[in-house]
Write a protein that holds these residues in place. Structure first.
Motif, PDB file in Angstrom:
ATOM      1  N   TYR A   1       6.015 -65.235  81.356  1.00 27.68           N
ATOM      2  CA  TYR A   1       6.844 -64.048  81.519  1.00 27.68           C
ATOM      3  C   TYR A   1       6.108 -62.865  80.892  1.00 27.68           C
ATOM      4  CZ  TYR A   1      10.760 -67.310  82.378  1.00 27.68           C
ATOM      5  OH  TYR A   1      11.589 -68.306  82.863  1.00 27.68           O
TER       6      TYR A   1
ATOM      7  N   ASP B   1      11.599 -62.537  85.987  1.00 28.18           N
ATOM      8  CA  ASP B   1      10.413 -62.875  86.771  1.00 28.18           C
ATOM      9  C   ASP B   1       9.335 -63.499  85.891  1.00 28.18           C
ATOM     10  OD1 ASP B   1      11.546 -61.847  89.090  1.00 28.18           O
ATOM     11  OD2 ASP B   1      10.718 -59.842  88.757  1.00 28.18           O
ATOM     12  N   TYR B   2       8.571 -64.396  86.461  1.00 27.60           N
ATOM     13  CA  TYR B   2       7.475 -65.046  85.755  1.00 27.60           C
ATOM     14  C   TYR B   2       6.399 -65.441  86.756  1.00 27.60           C
ATOM     15  CZ  TYR B   2       9.565 -69.309  87.617  1.00 27.60           C
ATOM     16  OH  TYR B   2      10.071 -70.268  88.466  1.00 27.60           O
ATOM     17  N   LYS B   3       5.222 -65.731  86.229  1.00 20.27           N
ATOM     18  CA  LYS B   3       4.137 -66.280  87.031  1.00 20.27           C
ATOM     19  C   LYS B   3       3.900 -67.727  86.610  1.00 20.27           C
ATOM     20  CE  LYS B   3       1.640 -61.943  87.871  1.00 20.27           C
ATOM     21  NZ  LYS B   3       0.349 -61.213  87.709  1.00 20.27           N
TER      22      LYS B   3
END
Length: 288
Positions: A22, A3-5
């Motif tokens: 991340y 998951d990352y933004k």
């Protein structure tokens, strides 16, 4: 996939640029992941799958790639402009100390960042790149960068990669090529698969010195006492054994890892590369 933004920042000349963030512990220096010439933040998905959560990874799309804006002036597609973009990103994120993982062009940016402000890089990985670039490899890159094309399906794109790069990754199978295609190409609104970069990034490469623009050997001095990992593809035509060995003599805390049966450049999910990365991170933590 880890998951990352998504994050964005603005360059000094007004381009909206993108990075993946991340998450990881705040008590460790973040890892700045800098991709190669035609690649983007997705190129570090294999690294993120191994390290995200244990380390923060900041993976930018350089100008003209993926979700970052294309420049109106193709002559800004050069390392010194990329360095300015990354400096702005580091300032915006208030990052004062970091590790740098640089593949090819990203390694050149890493060396320039180290030389610009010595002491802020906690550790470095130079992936199939050094201060000297072999003409054969550079000519090969010049031969394909900026050549557009489109494909009806991901399998077609993957097979094209295999046809053109089979000598670089001779052990790859279709699923490997599909993974690479997903990192290098994008789906257009018209349903076609195309390379995910501005074709004009090739223009500076046609100029003398366009691959770097400066003598990079002096930049190594800033990494002299920094834990450093040099990764070389055994089949690389861009990064020679001689250059790698010369770098080892100039850097005091450097390890060289050779990835067998791979050319330019290793993806960094190969067992030899993964083990080298783990050792580099351990050395960095010992310095903390």
């Amino acid at each position: 996939m880890a998951d990352y933004k998504d994050g964005y920042w603005w360059s000094n000349d007004g381009l909206r640029l993108h990075y993946r963030d991340y998450a990881g512990p705040s008590d460790r220096p973040p890892i700045l992941c800098l991709p190669g010439l035609t690649r983007n933040a997705r190129d570090f998905e294999p690294v993120a799958s191994h390290l995200a959560g244990k380390w923060r990874l900041i993976c930018p799309d350089m100008r003209g790639r993926a979700e970052s804006a294309y420049s109106k002036d193709p002559m800004t597609y050069v390392p010194l402009a990329y360095v300015q973009d990354i400096e702005r990103l580091l300032t915006d994120l208030a990052v004062t100390r970091f590790m740098a993982f640089g593949t090819s062009l990203g390694g050149i940016i890493t060396m320039l960042l180290a030389a610009t402000r010595p002491g802020r890089i906690a550790g470095a990985l130079l992936n199939d790149i050094g201060p000297a670039i072999e003409k054969a490899g550079l000519d090969r890159i010049r031969g394909y960068v900026g050549t557009s094309g489109s494909y009806p399906t991901w399998v077609h794109a993957a097979r094209s990669l295999a046809e053109n790069n089979g000598d670089v990754y001779p052990s790859y199978r279709l699923d490997d090529w599909l993974g690479m295609a997903k990192r290098l190409f994008r789906l257009t609104s018209g349903g076609r698969i195309v390379l995910d970069y501005d074709m004009r990034i090739a223009e500076p490469l046609r100029l003398p010195g366009g691959e770097a623009g400066v003598d990079l050997w002096p930049t190594l001095d800033a990494l002299k006492n920094v834990p450093t990992l040099i990764v070389r593809g055994a089949l690389s035509d861009l990064f020679s054994v001689e250059t790698a060995q010369k770098m080892l003599t100039r850097l005091d805390r450097t390890e060289l890892v050779t990835v067998p049966d791979v050319g330019h450049a290793p993806v960094l999910n190969e067992p030899e590369a993964v083990a080298g990365i783990d050792r580099l991170l351990e050395r960095t933590l010992q310095d903390a």
